[in-house]
Design a protein around this motif. Structure first.
Motif, PDB file in Angstrom:
ATOM      1  N   CYS A  90       1.360  -1.260   0.024  1.00 29.16           N
ATOM      2  CA  CYS A  90       0.095  -0.240   0.098  1.00 29.16           C
ATOM      3  C   CYS A  90       1.014   1.116   0.018  1.00 29.16           C
ATOM      4  O   CYS A  90       0.589   2.577  -0.407  1.00 29.16           O
ATOM      5  CB  CYS A  90      -0.542  -0.004   1.169  1.00 29.16           C
ATOM      6  SG  CYS A  90      -2.658  -1.114   0.634  1.00 29.16           S
ATOM      7  N   THR A 125       3.362   1.672  -1.344  1.00 24.21           N
ATOM      8  CA  THR A 125       4.196   1.960  -3.166  1.00 24.21           C
ATOM      9  C   THR A 125       3.072   2.214  -3.993  1.00 24.21           C
ATOM     10  O   THR A 125       3.084   3.443  -4.351  1.00 24.21           O
ATOM     11  CB  THR A 125       4.675   0.539  -3.156  1.00 24.21           C
ATOM     12  OG1 THR A 125       5.629   0.135  -2.702  1.00 24.21           O
ATOM     13  CG2 THR A 125       4.926   0.715  -4.918  1.00 24.21           C
ATOM     14  N   LEU A 126       2.243   2.023  -3.411  1.00 25.01           N
ATOM     15  CA  LEU A 126       0.652   2.529  -4.314  1.00 25.01           C
ATOM     16  C   LEU A 126       0.893   3.635  -3.728  1.00 25.01           C
ATOM     17  O   LEU A 126       0.600   4.657  -4.686  1.00 25.01           O
ATOM     18  CB  LEU A 126      -0.016   2.247  -4.020  1.00 25.01           C
ATOM     19  CG  LEU A 126       0.052   0.377  -4.949  1.00 25.01           C
ATOM     20  CD1 LEU A 126      -1.967  -0.154  -4.242  1.00 25.01           C
ATOM     21  CD2 LEU A 126      -0.458   0.319  -5.812  1.00 25.01           C
ATOM     22  N   PHE A 127       0.566   4.234  -2.592  1.00 22.83           N
ATOM     23  CA  PHE A 127       0.174   5.887  -1.880  1.00 22.83           C
ATOM     24  C   PHE A 127       1.398   6.416  -2.515  1.00 22.83           C
ATOM     25  O   PHE A 127       1.216   7.569  -3.019  1.00 22.83           O
ATOM     26  CB  PHE A 127       0.277   5.524  -0.987  1.00 22.83           C
ATOM     27  CG  PHE A 127       0.050   7.062  -0.155  1.00 22.83           C
ATOM     28  CD1 PHE A 127      -1.232   7.499   0.368  1.00 22.83           C
ATOM     29  CD2 PHE A 127       1.591   7.682   0.498  1.00 22.83           C
ATOM     30  CE1 PHE A 127      -1.320   8.956   0.069  1.00 22.83           C
ATOM     31  CE2 PHE A 127       0.987   8.570   0.831  1.00 22.83           C
ATOM     32  CZ  PHE A 127      -0.226  10.049   1.039  1.00 22.83           C
ATOM     33  N   LYS A 184       2.822   6.295  -5.840  1.00 26.33           N
ATOM     34  CA  LYS A 184       3.529   6.833  -6.746  1.00 26.33           C
ATOM     35  C   LYS A 184       1.785   7.460  -7.130  1.00 26.33           C
ATOM     36  O   LYS A 184       1.922   8.375  -8.492  1.00 26.33           O
ATOM     37  CB  LYS A 184       2.470   5.139  -7.200  1.00 26.33           C
ATOM     38  CG  LYS A 184       3.569   4.469  -7.955  1.00 26.33           C
ATOM     39  CD  LYS A 184       4.095   3.285  -8.298  1.00 26.33           C
ATOM     40  CE  LYS A 184       5.150   2.165  -7.796  1.00 26.33           C
ATOM     41  NZ  LYS A 184       4.401   0.572  -8.781  1.00 26.33           N
ATOM     42  N   CYS A 185       0.610   7.140  -6.532  1.00 18.95           N
ATOM     43  CA  CYS A 185      -0.394   8.025  -6.765  1.00 18.95           C
ATOM     44  C   CYS A 185      -0.093  10.000  -6.262  1.00 18.95           C
ATOM     45  O   CYS A 185      -0.162  10.305  -6.466  1.00 18.95           O
ATOM     46  CB  CYS A 185      -1.734   8.190  -5.592  1.00 18.95           C
ATOM     47  SG  CYS A 185      -1.687   6.384  -6.147  1.00 18.95           S
ATOM     48  N   CYS A 186       1.053   9.698  -5.117  1.00 18.92           N
ATOM     49  CA  CYS A 186       0.965  11.779  -4.738  1.00 18.92           C
ATOM     50  C   CYS A 186       2.037  12.746  -5.796  1.00 18.92           C
ATOM     51  O   CYS A 186       2.361  12.728  -5.599  1.00 18.92           O
ATOM     52  CB  CYS A 186       1.483  11.191  -3.153  1.00 18.92           C
ATOM     53  SG  CYS A 186       1.059  10.778  -2.033  1.00 18.92           S
ATOM     54  N   THR A 187       2.562  10.592  -6.128  1.00 16.35           N
ATOM     55  CA  THR A 187       3.733  11.350  -7.409  1.00 16.35           C
ATOM     56  C   THR A 187       2.978  11.357  -8.469  1.00 16.35           C
ATOM     57  O   THR A 187       3.264  12.982  -8.975  1.00 16.35           O
ATOM     58  CB  THR A 187       4.978  10.330  -7.484  1.00 16.35           C
ATOM     59  OG1 THR A 187       5.814   9.758  -6.352  1.00 16.35           O
ATOM     60  CG2 THR A 187       5.953  11.346  -9.067  1.00 16.35           C
ATOM     61  N   PHE A 188       2.486  11.542  -8.937  1.00 18.43           N
ATOM     62  CA  PHE A 188       1.067  11.533  -9.968  1.00 18.43           C
ATOM     63  C   PHE A 188       0.772  12.656  -9.725  1.00 18.43           C
ATOM     64  O   PHE A 188       0.337  13.577 -10.704  1.00 18.43           O
ATOM     65  CB  PHE A 188       0.173  10.369 -10.021  1.00 18.43           C
ATOM     66  CG  PHE A 188      -0.520  11.215 -11.306  1.00 18.43           C
ATOM     67  CD1 PHE A 188       0.324  10.843 -12.762  1.00 18.43           C
ATOM     68  CD2 PHE A 188      -1.920  11.064 -11.386  1.00 18.43           C
ATOM     69  CE1 PHE A 188      -0.968  10.677 -13.575  1.00 18.43           C
ATOM     70  CE2 PHE A 188      -2.832  11.392 -11.921  1.00 18.43           C
ATOM     71  CZ  PHE A 188      -2.164  10.935 -13.444  1.00 18.43           C
ATOM     72  N   CYS A 189       0.467  13.098  -8.552  1.00 16.40           N
ATOM     73  CA  CYS A 189      -0.455  14.205  -8.159  1.00 16.40           C
ATOM     74  C   CYS A 189      -0.237  15.766  -8.376  1.00 16.40           C
ATOM     75  O   CYS A 189      -0.539  16.209  -8.153  1.00 16.40           O
ATOM     76  CB  CYS A 189      -1.558  14.050  -7.131  1.00 16.40           C
ATOM     77  SG  CYS A 189      -3.111  12.479  -7.348  1.00 16.40           S
ATOM     78  N   SER A 225       1.355  16.432 -11.929  1.00 18.66           N
ATOM     79  CA  SER A 225      -0.132  17.083 -12.525  1.00 18.66           C
ATOM     80  C   SER A 225      -0.714  18.006 -12.133  1.00 18.66           C
ATOM     81  O   SER A 225      -0.987  19.271 -13.218  1.00 18.66           O
ATOM     82  CB  SER A 225      -1.583  16.056 -12.064  1.00 18.66           C
ATOM     83  OG  SER A 225      -0.881  14.969 -12.660  1.00 18.66           O
TER      84      SER A 225
END
Length: 482
Positions: A169, A171-173, A175-180, A183
């Protein structure tokens, strides 16, 4: 022994098979003794040429007897030897070429035998690099397929197979923060570029007198004369560039002269003006700092004119602030006058330019007039002190820089700043405490007031330094309290 006549009969070809190796060697022609003997090197060259030749070399089947015969005979190369021509002979068999079947078969067979060694040598080739690279690629593809099969077939229940690792979880978190974040950064850059290209030049079309008045009323204390004069002068000046009907009317820069004691708000008002005129081009000069030496005042005259004129932009309003004008040398004042004249052009070609000249000139006279007015009657209030009461002060000193510029009709407004009372200093202290998130209790304000100096005239207390030292005293007192 005499050589056999190979052209006599067809039976000679049959008897040829019964001839021994010695007889074949004996049929070789006798070398002429009169021929010049050759050297060892020439013999070796002749032997090599005879071995490598296909048409003129001796037969391969002659064996060691023939080689010994060649060594014992002093012969030359085939071109100069006395060998009989082998054109009509089938090498190695003595069969006539006239025989259609046997001679053709034997000649073909002998040619293939004689060329067998050379063909074997010529067939030795280097490995093809393309073929090697293709083989390596095939092996790599096979390895990758094998790995993929191992991963696909991995089963926790089957031995010798590793389970597939699932992402956690965290790692997924991340990655989501980096993408946000990425963006948001991209969107911000797009909006910034869009705003940059959409922003138009601001030359005062949207100037609001009311907005400037509200800013001055809420931030400047005890200067009702300046608050009334400045917005009106700015509005009248900027209207010439947008509402005037006659394009041939000349527009010179607006020149406002601020006069008053130290700390009464001259610099503070100039900053408010520059902020209200958003996207304005602001140039600030301090006379003692930029032009300190009297001996170079002739050079300063040229420099200040060049700096002011060259830094005027065609896109926005230009604000030129010159502080401590009372310390300017005469030729520096002339350079300022030259720059104002150089920027005076027809309104449709001119650029909005505002000069704010700050000085302590006439400060003593303004304070004296204000004090006389306040002490004349107890009913007089500060707001009743009008501009007409100090307007005549500027005409008394004929040797001042103000008189020089005013005689050239370059100054548009004389703006007096009155001395501040104790209540105005308290307002400055409260504003500073709020901006720094400190408490505005009476004890803190009293401690700060003790660090400031005042002059008492009856019931009237005037500050000697105004609000100039308030910020430093607030930092000092609040640091000691903490």
């Amino acid at each position: 022994m005499e050589p056999m006549d190979l052209d006599s009969d067809g039976d000679s070809s049959l008897r040829q098979n019964e001839i021994s190796d010695m007889e074949i060697v004996s049929t070789s022609p006798v070398v002429d003794q009169n021929v010049k003997e050759t050297s060892s090197f020439e013999k070796l060259e002749c032997a090599l040429s005879s071995i490598l030749s296909f048409d003129k070399s001796p037969t391969k089947s002659s064996g060691p007897t023939q080689s010994s015969a060649m060594e014992n005979s002093n012969m030359e190369c085939p071109e100069h030897s006395s060998y009989p021509s082998t054109r009509n002979l089938n090498r190695g068999f003595g069969i006539s070429e006239d025989d259609d079947y046997i001679s053709q078969f034997s000649a073909t067979q002998n040619r293939s035998d004689s060329n067998d060694g050379f063909r074997k040598r010529s067939k030795i080739t280097l490995p093809n690099p393309t073929k090697i690279s293709n083989q390596k690629k095939e092996r790599n593809i096979a390895k990758s397929k094998a790995r993929s099969l191992i991963v696909k077939n991995s089963d926790p229940n089957v031995p010798n197979s590793e389970p597939i690792k699932q992402p956690n979880c965290l790692t997924l978190f991340l990655k989501c923060c980096t993408f946000c974040i990425f963006s948001f950064f991209v969107v911000f850059c797009i909006l910034l570029v869009f705003n940059y290209f959409q922003r138009q030049c601001n030359t005062g079309e949207n100037f609001s007198k009311r907005v400037l008045e509200m800013d001055l009323d809420s931030n400047v204390f005890g200067q009702h004369i300046a608050v009334n004069i400045i917005p009106s002068k700015l509005e009248t000046y900027l209207q010439k560039f947008h509402l005037i009907a006659n394009p041939q009317l000349e527009c010179k820069p607006l020149v406002l002269s601020f006069h008053g004691w130290t700390g009464v708000g001259k610099n503070y008002v100039s900053k408010i003006i520059s902020v209200t005129l958003y996207h304005s081009n602001w140039n600030n000069f301090i006379i003692p700092y930029h032009f300190p030496h009297e001996a170079f005042q002739s050079l300063y005259r040229t420099q200040i004119k060049t700096w002011i004129v060259n830094n005027v932009t065609e896109c926005n309003i230009n604000v030129v602030v010159i502080d401590e004008m009372d310390k300017a040398y005469p030729e520096i004042v002339e350079g300022i006058a030259d720059s104002i004249i150089a920027l005076t052009k027809p309104c449709h070609k001119s650029v909005p330019t505002i000069f704010l000249l700050l000085s302590n000139s006439f400060a003593v006279d303004i304070n004296r007039e204000f004090l006389s007015f306040m002490r004349a009657s107890h009913q007089n209030s500060r707001e009743q002190f009008a501009f007409q009461d100090v307007h005549s002060i500027s005409e008394e000193n004929v040797d001042s820089w103000f008189t020089y510029l005013s005689h050239k009709n370059l100054i548009d407004a004389f703006v007096p700043f009155l001395p501040l009372e104790k209540k105005h200093v308290i307002q400055c202290i409260k504003r500073e405490l709020v901006s720094k998130r400190f408490s505005t209790d009476s004890r803190s304000i009293d401690n700060i007031l003790k660090e400031l100096s005042f002059s008492v005239f009856g019931e009237l207390e005037l500050s000697n330094t105004g609000c100039k030292r308030v910020a430093d005293k607030v930092d000092l007192i609040m640091l000691d309290d903490n």
